[in-house]
Write a protein that holds these residues in place. Sequence first.
Motif, PDB file in Angstrom:
ATOM      1  N   GLY B  33       0.618  -1.129  -0.232  1.00 24.96           N
ATOM      2  CA  GLY B  33      -0.353  -0.257  -0.006  1.00 24.96           C
ATOM      3  C   GLY B  33       1.122   1.464  -0.177  1.00 24.96           C
ATOM      4  N   TYR B  34       0.189   2.042  -0.702  1.00 27.95           N
ATOM      5  CA  TYR B  34       0.853   3.646  -0.506  1.00 27.95           C
ATOM      6  C   TYR B  34       0.308   4.775   0.318  1.00 27.95           C
ATOM      7  CZ  TYR B  34       3.439   2.245  -4.233  1.00 27.95           C
ATOM      8  OH  TYR B  34       4.847   0.830  -5.068  1.00 27.95           O
ATOM      9  N   GLY B  35       0.929   4.789   1.571  1.00 27.50           N
ATOM     10  CA  GLY B  35      -0.055   5.503   2.827  1.00 27.50           C
ATOM     11  C   GLY B  35      -1.622   4.945   3.182  1.00 27.50           C
ATOM     12  N   GLY B  36      -1.575   4.100   2.972  1.00 27.26           N
ATOM     13  CA  GLY B  36      -2.967   3.586   3.465  1.00 27.26           C
ATOM     14  C   GLY B  36      -3.781   2.898   2.360  1.00 27.26           C
ATOM     15  N   LYS B  37      -3.018   3.552   0.946  1.00 24.68           N
ATOM     16  CA  LYS B  37      -4.207   2.854   0.049  1.00 24.68           C
ATOM     17  C   LYS B  37      -3.465   1.756  -1.536  1.00 24.68           C
ATOM     18  CE  LYS B  37      -5.991   5.845  -3.679  1.00 24.68           C
ATOM     19  NZ  LYS B  37      -5.642   6.613  -4.944  1.00 24.68           N
ATOM     20  N   ALA B  38      -4.230   0.850  -0.759  1.00 22.30           N
ATOM     21  CA  ALA B  38      -3.651  -0.384  -1.705  1.00 22.30           C
ATOM     22  C   ALA B  38      -3.204  -0.773  -2.574  1.00 22.30           C
ATOM     23  CB  ALA B  38      -4.876  -1.589  -1.519  1.00 22.30           C
ATOM     24  N   ALA B  39      -2.625  -1.024  -3.012  1.00 29.40           N
ATOM     25  CA  ALA B  39      -1.750  -1.554  -4.682  1.00 29.40           C
ATOM     26  C   ALA B  39      -2.126  -2.650  -5.672  1.00 29.40           C
ATOM     27  CB  ALA B  39      -0.249  -0.965  -4.965  1.00 29.40           C
ATOM     28  N   LEU B  40      -1.489  -3.674  -3.816  1.00 21.34           N
ATOM     29  CA  LEU B  40      -1.734  -4.757  -4.234  1.00 21.34           C
ATOM     30  C   LEU B  40      -1.550  -5.922  -3.398  1.00 21.34           C
ATOM     31  CD1 LEU B  40      -0.668  -6.403  -7.002  1.00 21.34           C
ATOM     32  CD2 LEU B  40       1.457  -5.929  -5.368  1.00 21.34           C
ATOM     33  N   GLN B  41      -3.126  -6.810  -3.628  1.00 22.52           N
ATOM     34  CA  GLN B  41      -3.731  -7.767  -2.260  1.00 22.52           C
ATOM     35  C   GLN B  41      -3.322  -8.315  -2.434  1.00 22.52           C
ATOM     36  OE1 GLN B  41      -7.406  -5.591  -2.587  1.00 22.52           O
ATOM     37  NE2 GLN B  41      -7.249  -4.574  -0.357  1.00 22.52           N
ATOM     38  N   GLY B  42      -2.660  -9.524  -0.870  1.00 19.97           N
ATOM     39  CA  GLY B  42      -3.275 -10.743  -0.708  1.00 19.97           C
ATOM     40  C   GLY B  42      -2.355 -11.393  -1.602  1.00 19.97           C
ATOM     41  N   VAL B  43      -1.320 -11.422  -2.713  1.00 16.74           N
ATOM     42  CA  VAL B  43      -0.677 -12.173  -3.563  1.00 16.74           C
ATOM     43  C   VAL B  43       0.487 -13.324  -3.406  1.00 16.74           C
ATOM     44  CG1 VAL B  43       1.475 -11.668  -6.037  1.00 16.74           C
ATOM     45  CG2 VAL B  43      -0.473 -10.066  -5.298  1.00 16.74           C
ATOM     46  N   ASP B  44      -0.013 -14.357  -3.756  1.00 19.86           N
ATOM     47  CA  ASP B  44       1.195 -15.572  -3.453  1.00 19.86           C
ATOM     48  C   ASP B  44       1.526 -16.014  -4.351  1.00 19.86           C
ATOM     49  OD1 ASP B  44       0.291 -16.700  -0.438  1.00 19.86           O
ATOM     50  OD2 ASP B  44      -1.616 -16.478  -1.794  1.00 19.86           O
ATOM     51  N   LEU B  45       3.152 -16.267  -5.306  1.00 21.21           N
ATOM     52  CA  LEU B  45       3.618 -17.067  -6.660  1.00 21.21           C
ATOM     53  C   LEU B  45       4.774 -17.666  -6.382  1.00 21.21           C
ATOM     54  CD1 LEU B  45       5.800 -14.528  -7.706  1.00 21.21           C
ATOM     55  CD2 LEU B  45       3.433 -14.314  -8.697  1.00 21.21           C
ATOM     56  N   ASP B  46       5.011 -18.195  -6.484  1.00 16.79           N
ATOM     57  CA  ASP B  46       6.427 -18.622  -6.746  1.00 16.79           C
ATOM     58  C   ASP B  46       6.969 -18.329  -7.651  1.00 16.79           C
ATOM     59  OD1 ASP B  46       6.076 -20.042  -3.765  1.00 16.79           O
ATOM     60  OD2 ASP B  46       5.666 -21.400  -5.051  1.00 16.79           O
ATOM     61  N   ILE B  47       7.804 -18.652  -7.680  1.00 16.84           N
ATOM     62  CA  ILE B  47       9.034 -18.148  -9.257  1.00 16.84           C
ATOM     63  C   ILE B  47      10.543 -19.025  -8.969  1.00 16.84           C
ATOM     64  CG2 ILE B  47      10.451 -16.630 -10.853  1.00 16.84           C
ATOM     65  CD1 ILE B  47       8.586 -14.020  -9.719  1.00 16.84           C
ATOM     66  N   TYR B  48      10.603 -19.920  -9.979  1.00 17.85           N
ATOM     67  CA  TYR B  48      11.646 -20.898 -10.465  1.00 17.85           C
ATOM     68  C   TYR B  48      12.685 -20.002 -10.958  1.00 17.85           C
ATOM     69  CZ  TYR B  48       8.094 -23.813  -8.696  1.00 17.85           C
ATOM     70  OH  TYR B  48       6.948 -24.359  -8.121  1.00 17.85           O
TER      71      TYR B  48
END
Lengths: 290, 271, 289
Positions: B33-48
């Motif tokens: 988030g930036y100053g309380g504003k969400a920019a990205l939420q609940g991301v799950d991922l793997d990179i190989y």
Amino acid sequence: MAWYVDRAAQVFVFVGGISAIVFIAGIFVFITKEGLDFVLGPLSLGEFFTSIEWRPTSNNPTYGALALIVGTASVTGFAMLLSVPLSLGAALFIAEFATGKTRETLKILVEMLAAIPSVVWGFVGMSIMHPLIIRVFDVPLGLGVLNAGLILGLMAAPIMTTIAEDALKAVPDTYREAAEALGATRWEVIVKVVVPASRNGLLAAVLLGVGRGFGETMAVLMASGHAINLPTSVFDSVRALTATIAAELGDTVQGGNHWGSLFTLGILLFIVTFVINLTADIVVRGIRKK
Amino acid sequence: MVDAAPETAVANGIAGPAYDEPPIIEVRDLNIGYGGKAALQGVDLDIYRHEIFGIIGPANSGKTSFLRALNRMDAFNTAMEVRGSIRLNGKDINDWRNVYALRSRIGVVFPLPVGLPLTVYENVAFSPRLRGIRKKAELDEVVERCLRRAALWDEVKDRLDSLGSLLSGGQQQRLTIARALSQEPELLLLDEFSIAVDPVTTMRIEDVLKELRSEMTIVLVTNLVQQARRLADRTAFFLMGELVEIGDTEDLFEGKVTDQRTTGYIEGRFG
Amino acid sequence: MFAATPLNRRSHRNQNVARAVFFLMTVALVIPVLIIVGTLVVRGGPALSWEFLFTAPRDNMTAGGILPALVGTIWLVVVALLASVPVGVAAALYLSEYAPDNLLTRTINLAIINLAGVPSIVHALFGVGAFVYFFRFGASILAASLTLAVMTLPVVIVATRESLQAVPQAFREACWNMGATRWQTIRKVVLPNSISGILTGVILEVSRTAGETAPIMFTGATAFVAFLPESVFDQTMAMSYHLYYIATQATDVPEQLTFGVALVLIAIVLAMNAVSIAFRVYLRGLKKW
């Protein structure tokens, strides 16, 4: 390794950063330390603020600072009468009317004005203004409120001009363009848009100018006549708080009452300038929040 | 998620992504988030390892924020808040005592190129010098190799002493790529690198990226879905701060999706 | 259709009047500089000679030159710079590169404003109390220079901070992204690209320091010494104090001599200032990004 160097550098610059606080606190502590014996001892606040009898060296010393306060106030006040309108006018011209080479030249000249040392100003007051005032106004003495006020006005002008100009420049051009698009002339834009929008900055400029004039020492010492006096005309000589310290400290005994009384004047000067600067800072911070 | 290597990689004779090894990056419940504003939420991922991982999505979908979090760039901006866990080689990136060592292993290229106000040579030699390489011959070799790979060598080889910050936009972009490569990073983060670069040069750089996959892992954020298709082994689709879809690039482009919005974006119906 | 209405014309006239008035006000401010410099040149110019610059005063200051005062001012300025530049640059680096936006930082900024705003005579009192007596340096070049250093510290800090902040943030982030520490970033990219701006500030500080009188009156400046200073623990003559002394305390000093001293002092100060301005203009023309 690089990590440790980075840490060490961080500590070093942090110490540099807080040094400003250390010094300002140090100034207060040291002048208070030297003035404390006097403040707790012979000082009578009633006498200090209401008597004009500043006779620290007499057998029966009195420490009335009223004449000194009035002296400082009258010279500073006179200086501001001259300097505030001129400085704000100059700031308006440089920021709103002047362009290109004219603007650069005027800015450089204002900077040069700021660079002239105060002792040179004082010398100008004594050697150029003093005879001039005697001749023009046909008065017996040219050293006084008029002389010191003119000098001080010119000395305080550059700081006021520079800060006022910054404040005017901080008004976004979009405001000006919007007003001009509605058919307002440059003059109407200034009166109705630019000046109201930069009000706080202009006020801060005036405050800092007052602070500058209030604290000036050498020029006032040399141009004011340095006589204890409640002035009744602009040709009267006066004596300023700052000038009193400069003139008398050399003749005092460390730790004596006279010595302490001069440091007490210093405490007064410190507190007043601190309040002025603090106020100016709060006023300026006000604009930035908007 | 453990699939066979995509056929293209095998056909090129280059080692494919190491899906049978533990992932190099594991992201769990990442919120930015930036100053309380969400920019990205609940991301799950793997990179190989040795994978080119594409991230696509329209503006403000959180792609760039995701890259910034990987490199701990939240430290540069007090308004940026990162919650959740990101593991690099199994170790949470916040547990690195020395964040500089972490960043030195991750190369970053942003859409607005920043040529440092140093000479072209010193721009590329900056990171090797930080690593302690002092020998002129060795530095020369690194500088030339990186500039060649970034398709810039021919244009600047005669003016290595001119200021990197005064090159043209496209040249500066390739300079930043060369600089990122000079870090010999394990992980290379590219954010819309081709914005300031002409199509021919873009193609040359894309070819280099394919080769680089044998040496490093690449996360490629792009606004060009076809670029993701050309390069990425797997692709994630971000939309308005949400990870909508993640899968084999070919599958996504053939319409094998779990969320119709993905197909909508890929086919250009919005974005 | 676009003919000027009376209202239009009136406001246009207002604008021209305002422009003229403000211009005259500006001129009223800057004319005195020219008059002062002109008068000093005319009345002090004839005093200038090699002998004036390179001999000591004679006959109770009524004849001779200014060598000890010139040399003393150089000592004072150099020692003050040695003390204030490292501290000031460190403070500016902290404020520009490290300081978070918190109460401490605001306090530091307020302290800097106040250091610049405290009257010079109060700085003098501080110098006497702290350096002359508490640290027992006595009245000496050291005590006077340290007093000057504290007083002019804000000049270095403000100028340095400005030139550090002129270096775009993107350059720092690019370095950090390659794993450079903050210090490595400062040393390799930030400082090399702001050093000339810092130098401009330092020159400006020289100009300020050379002209100050009040802070050195009781901390190390003296009316007359027959010899040149040999160490920082000596007292010294100084140009500014010399001018004050011969203008107010000494008797029977020929007018030309006093004007000559004032001319040399203002020439030093304005020359340093001009160098600083010229340097700044030159830098503005240099494009590095």
